[in-house]
Design a protein around this motif. Structure first.
Motif, PDB file in Angstrom:
ATOM      1  N   ASN A 223       0.825  -1.211   0.000  1.00  0.00           N
ATOM      2  CA  ASN A 223       0.000   0.000   0.000  1.00  0.00           C
ATOM      3  C   ASN A 223       0.858   1.258   0.000  1.00  0.00           C
ATOM      4  OD1 ASN A 223       0.261  -1.195   2.929  1.00  0.00           O
ATOM      5  ND2 ASN A 223       0.180   1.025   3.166  1.00  0.00           N
ATOM      6  N   GLY A 224       0.212   2.364  -0.214  1.00  0.00           N
ATOM      7  CA  GLY A 224       0.881   3.652  -0.095  1.00  0.00           C
ATOM      8  C   GLY A 224       0.600   4.279   1.254  1.00  0.00           C
ATOM      9  N   PRO A 229       3.484   5.746  -2.633  1.00  0.00           N
ATOM     10  CA  PRO A 229       3.716   4.310  -2.461  1.00  0.00           C
ATOM     11  C   PRO A 229       4.828   4.048  -1.446  1.00  0.00           C
ATOM     12  CG  PRO A 229       3.552   4.857  -4.791  1.00  0.00           C
ATOM     13  CD  PRO A 229       3.600   6.160  -4.054  1.00  0.00           C
ATOM     14  N   SER A 230       4.637   3.048  -0.601  1.00  0.00           N
ATOM     15  CA  SER A 230       5.606   2.766   0.464  1.00  0.00           C
ATOM     16  C   SER A 230       7.003   2.476  -0.072  1.00  0.00           C
ATOM     17  CB  SER A 230       5.115   1.573   1.297  1.00  0.00           C
ATOM     18  OG  SER A 230       3.882   1.871   1.920  1.00  0.00           O
ATOM     19  N   SER A 231       7.084   1.808  -1.229  1.00  0.00           N
ATOM     20  CA  SER A 231       8.390   1.418  -1.766  1.00  0.00           C
ATOM     21  C   SER A 231       9.134   2.563  -2.440  1.00  0.00           C
ATOM     22  CB  SER A 231       8.214   0.260  -2.762  1.00  0.00           C
ATOM     23  OG  SER A 231       7.640  -0.854  -2.114  1.00  0.00           O
ATOM     24  N   GLY A 232       8.487   3.695  -2.609  1.00  0.00           N
ATOM     25  CA  GLY A 232       9.145   4.868  -3.163  1.00  0.00           C
ATOM     26  C   GLY A 232       9.014   6.066  -2.251  1.00  0.00           C
ATOM     27  N   HIS A 233       8.746   5.800  -0.976  1.00  0.00           N
ATOM     28  CA  HIS A 233       8.459   6.861  -0.002  1.00  0.00           C
ATOM     29  C   HIS A 233       9.757   7.322   0.653  1.00  0.00           C
ATOM     30  CE1 HIS A 233       6.178   9.193   2.841  1.00  0.00           C
ATOM     31  NE2 HIS A 233       5.030   8.642   2.493  1.00  0.00           N
ATOM     32  N   ASN A 234      10.322   8.400   0.172  1.00  0.00           N
ATOM     33  CA  ASN A 234      11.617   8.870   0.638  1.00  0.00           C
ATOM     34  C   ASN A 234      11.605   9.219   2.124  1.00  0.00           C
ATOM     35  OD1 ASN A 234      14.436   9.688  -0.239  1.00  0.00           O
ATOM     36  ND2 ASN A 234      13.743  11.581   0.723  1.00  0.00           N
ATOM     37  N   TRP A 235      10.538   9.856   2.591  1.00  0.00           N
ATOM     38  CA  TRP A 235      10.459  10.216   4.016  1.00  0.00           C
ATOM     39  C   TRP A 235      10.418   8.966   4.875  1.00  0.00           C
ATOM     40  CZ3 TRP A 235       6.623   9.248   7.738  1.00  0.00           C
ATOM     41  CH2 TRP A 235       6.798   9.910   8.967  1.00  0.00           C
ATOM     42  N   LEU A 236       9.638   7.991   4.464  1.00  0.00           N
ATOM     43  CA  LEU A 236       9.445   6.767   5.239  1.00  0.00           C
ATOM     44  C   LEU A 236      10.721   5.920   5.278  1.00  0.00           C
ATOM     45  CD1 LEU A 236       7.163   5.128   6.696  1.00  0.00           C
ATOM     46  CD2 LEU A 236       6.769   3.979   4.514  1.00  0.00           C
ATOM     47  N   LEU A 237      11.344   5.723   4.098  1.00  0.00           N
ATOM     48  CA  LEU A 237      12.481   4.817   4.003  1.00  0.00           C
ATOM     49  C   LEU A 237      13.822   5.491   4.275  1.00  0.00           C
ATOM     50  CD1 LEU A 237      11.488   2.774   0.810  1.00  0.00           C
ATOM     51  CD2 LEU A 237      11.013   2.235   3.195  1.00  0.00           C
TER      52      LEU A 237
END
Length: 852
Positions: A223-224, A229-237
């Protein structure tokens, strides 16, 4: 002079060759080894590392590698121990037991690697919060509470990764980061969450696994999050995971999730752009098999189009290679401390004993009006329901050879006459004949034991539960049995909170036994007859109705979710669980009247077993902010300990509560803070039964950022589990000298087939056996790769060719030809063909005996 020049030249060449092979030098710093190997790889070879199915690099002598294994509650492989499902482990409220179980699982994983059967990159644990019991994968996680989730998950990671300073025993890939709590359309939906809820509720367990326990991997969710999207989430990752928490491991996108930024989320404009976005956000790999993932196929085009640089790709590949060095993949096997773990540990007696212990501790007694424990002199018992004659171990389970169903466990334990009837299927419509058979069995029995619940037909990956009520005709079965036998006990095997309708009031006994592993039947029998006094507690709120729950897509935890914010009356509260004995709590003492920044509060309480039998109790400590102006939960768990007390025994339990436990996240200041004010310390044996309390004053302050170098206040460097050897869980170590696999090849009717990967997780494939009976009755066994699937009893019917529906377990043997065997055990039988029914939209196909 010439001789000196020769010596100098020889020395130069020696040093040059040594430096040229730094990556092969086990004594070189790991980062130097990574840098050296990376420098020797072509662009195509680097790109190939970013998928699960990694091809060999023959010119460098690097073999192919499958970066994919599962160990949620046991390694998914043949002859590996299946421990209780995570939801059941959470119900033990015993982190030390979790450590022992994880140690056993990782021992089996290493034994498989030592014998060349599997790798040790594990896609587990699942620590998405159990915020909604309807979530299809709710059973995969430990709790609805972030503190309890953190404490169970930390022990799983610690037991799995080991404590060696140089090598990792296995790599834990903690998933699914973040807020993957809806299965329907999970590849394309968004989880919309404010930062305060993220920091206080959804993130703590991930931070614990990363900062405190230094997990080697993170799996980004399908999910985003808030539109990205979680896999392209710069802040998250990048910002939170790597820069703030100090994560040095790898990130893998869940199945096809990096490419899904284009295909499903419509966030990227093309596949190459999606691949570039993932790498730039520090997502290093895409889970996919067989062969190269869509992300891998589009990394070179991304570089060619200027969307990504090779230097950016190098950073991801370096992280992936580092993990292979850390697991000892490029070194001699004897270099790591686990190289001697033998195949004898696989589903060993010691592991089955541990599985039984965990299963017993997980069982929760929900209701008991004097019917339990059962009398030892019972003459007749009805064992009924769709879960009575099966050992349902839950989703993401392995394939142990020993599985004890409730029916088997009960027959083994009691001398009473056992009257068995299925009564109904899990989801099938009402079958009057089956109900009648169950009613007749109940009529002629002193006690009726009804086994009900839900399984992968109603809740699994890609499928959420539709209701908290029992599916199919199970509710009707309970009601009809109660009409003829009031001495009825319901034993539930659920994936979460379950309602029983009007029967809830009429039933004199209710037990929650969960999908609790391969020793399920023995554990249930021990609890039913009081051989083991149940001490498990619910690890989530059990709601009385579907109407008590918000919309599945509502991630606002304060909107009536969990015991912390739910304002209604639950069916059973968080932390609830009965016993065959009684306990008294008294003399609560705090070592301070006021708590300052960086201090710990020591809390002591006396607990007495006031009943007539020995038993376990879980001491639970909650805090409550007395300043009603603060946006705070009604109460929050901040400490717990499971203890064993003999009848009449008193113990003083001490719990440490750090200053950090009283903090809230200040969004404006971007940090955790503690405010001046009064807090209640409440201690009891459930969230709704807090028996003693005291008040403490808090001085305002801030909490330093928690990361790999600055551990949380709950991190204990002196915990004995941090220094235990891999064999510490075994009292008798004599069996560890046996490193030979015990396989018994049996003759039978052989069928060859190749299972192809469906592209999503399934535990079993459906199949239909077409057979002819030459005697009135026959018994035969199905096996695959000489591992038993199941044994079947068939009787002659009206049709010449009969059909038998079966389930075929699918461990990771996709793409390889395997042999299925039908082994006659009694009577005469001819197997004409087996119809294989692949999952998804693939057409079924027939396979025939090998000699045809």
């Amino acid at each position: 002079m010439k001789q000196l020049n020769k010596i100098a030249l020889t020395a130069f060449l020696f040093v040059h060759c040594l430096n040229a092979q730094t990556w092969k030098n086990p004594n070189a710093p790991v980062n130097d080894r990574v840098k050296d190997l990376l420098s020797k790889m072509t662009l195509e070879e680097k790109i190939s590392q970013c998928s699960s199915d990694i091809p060999a690099i023959e010119r460098l002598g690097i073999p192919s590698y499958m970066w994919y294994a599962e160990a949620l509650h046991g390694v998914i492989a043949w002859k590996c121990t299946s421990f209780p499902q995570n939801i059941a482990m959470g119900a033990t409220w015993n982190p030390n037991l979790m450590f022992d179980v994880a140690t056993a699982i990782s021992n089996e994983a290493r034994a498989l690697k030592n014998s060349g059967q599997k790798e040790v990159m594990m896609f587990s644990p699942t620590i998405n919060m159990a915020r909604d019991p309807r979530w299809g994968r709710n059973e995969e996680c430990y709790s609805e509470d972030p503190f309890m989730m953190s404490e169970m998950a930390r022990m799983y990671v610690r037991g799995m990764q080991g404590n060696d300073k140089k090598y990792l025993k296995t790599v834990c890939t903690v998933k699914h980061y973040i807020a993957n709590n809806v299965e329907n359309r999970r590849e394309s939906i968004q989880s919309n969450i404010n930062e305060k809820d993220l920091r206080e509720y959804y993130m703590p367990a991930y931070r614990t696994c990363v900062a405190d326990e230094e997990a080697g991997g993170i799996m980004s969710a399908l999910n985003g999050l808030n539109g990205i999207p979680s896999s392209g989430h710069n802040w998250l990752l990048n910002d939170v995971l790597r820069k703030e928490w100090g994560f040095e491991g790898y990130v893998v996108a869940d199945w096809n999730a990096a490419s899904g930024m284009y295909k499903n989320q419509k966030y990227a404009k093309s596949y190459p752009e999606a691949a570039a976005l993932a790498i730039k956000a520090t997502c290093d790999q895409e889970c996919f098999r067989p062969k190269a993932s869509p992300m891998v196929k589009n990394l070179k085009p991304a570089i060619e189009q200027g969307l990504l640089t090779e230097a950016e790709l190098d950073q991801s590949v370096a992280r992936l290679l580092r993990l292979r060095f850390l697991t000892g993949d490029f070194d001699k096997p004897e270099a790591n401390p686990w190289h001697k773990i033998p195949q004898a540990v696989l589903e060993s007696d010691a592991h089955k004993k541990l599985a039984l212990k965990a299963a017993e501790q997980s069982i929760v007694l929900l209701k008991n009006e004097g019917i339990l424990p059962l009398k030892k002199d019972l003459k007749s018992i009805a064992v009924l329901g769709p879960f009575a004659n099966r050992c349902w171990m839950g989703i993401y389970s392995g394939f142990p050879q020993s599985k004890v169903s409730p029916l088997q466990g009960i027959k083994k334990y009691t001398q009473a006459t056992v009257n068995y009837a299925e009564g109904c299927d899990v989801i099938a419509p009402l079958d009057e004949q089956k109900i009648k058979e169950a009613v007749e069995a109940a009529k002629k029995s002193e006690v009726a034991l009804l086994f009900v619940g839900n399984d992968e037909k109603t809740a699994t990956e890609n499928k959420d539960r539709q209701s908290l009520s029992l599916p199919g005709a199970q509710q009707k079965l309970i009601e009809e049995v109660l009409k003829v036998n009031k001495n009825t006990v319901v034993i539930m095997i659920p994936s979460g909170a379950t309602t029983l309708g009007n029967a809830q009031k009429e039933l004199p006994g209710i037990i929650c036994a969960w999908p609790n592993g391969q020793e399920q039947g023995n554990a249930i029998a021990h609890v039913l007859w009081g051989e083991y006094n149940p001490g498990g507690k619910l690890n989530s709120t059990w709601y009385a109705s579907d109407n008590d729950l918000p919309d599945m897509h509502d991630y606002n935890i304060k909107n009536g979710r969990t015991y912390m914010y739910f304002k209604g009356k639950p069916l059973y509260p968080f932390g609830y669980g009965l016993s065959y004995t009684s306990f008294q709590f008294k003399n609560l003492k705090l070592d301070k009247k006021a708590l300052k920044s960086a201090e710990n509060l020591s809390v002591s309480v006396q607990v007495t077993n006031t009943g007539k039998v020995d038993g376990d109790e879980v001491v639970q400590l909650y805090i409550r902010d007395l300043n009603t102006a603060n946006e705070a939960p009604a109460k929050a768990l901040k400490g717990f300990e499971r203890i064993h007390l003999k009848k009449g025994e008193t113990k003083t339990v001490q719990l440490s509560v750090p200053y950090q436990a009283f903090s809230y996240y200040n969004v404006a200041h971007q940090r955790f803070e503690v405010k001046n004010g009064s807090f209640e310390i409440l201690v009891g044996n459930s969230s709704d039964n807090l028996l003693v309390k005291e008040t403490i004053q808090l001085k305002s302050g801030t909490i330093p950022v928690i990361n790999v170098k600055n551990k949380s206040a709950y991190f204990n460097p002196n915990d004995p589990n941090r220094s235990k050897n891999w064999d510490a869980i075994y009292e008798d170590k004599s069996f560890l000298g046996n490193n030979e696999a015990t396989t018994k090849e049996e003759k039978g009717i052989e069928f060859k087939t190749t299972f192809t990967d469906p592209g999503f997780y399934v535990n079993t494939w459906d199949a239909v056996v077409n057979l002819k009976l030459k005697t009135d009755e026959a018994i035969f066994k199905l096996s695959m790769l000489d591992n038993e699937i199941d044994t079947y009893k068939v009787s002659k019917g009206n049709d010449e060719v009969q059909t038998l529906s079966v389930k075929i377990p699918i461990p990771p043997e996709y793409g390889k030809e395997v042999i299925l065997k039908a082994i006659p055990l009694k009577g005469k039988i001819a197997i004409e063909s087996i119809k294989i029914i692949p999952p998804g939209n693939v057409k079924p196909y027939l396979i025939y005996p090998k000699n045809q």
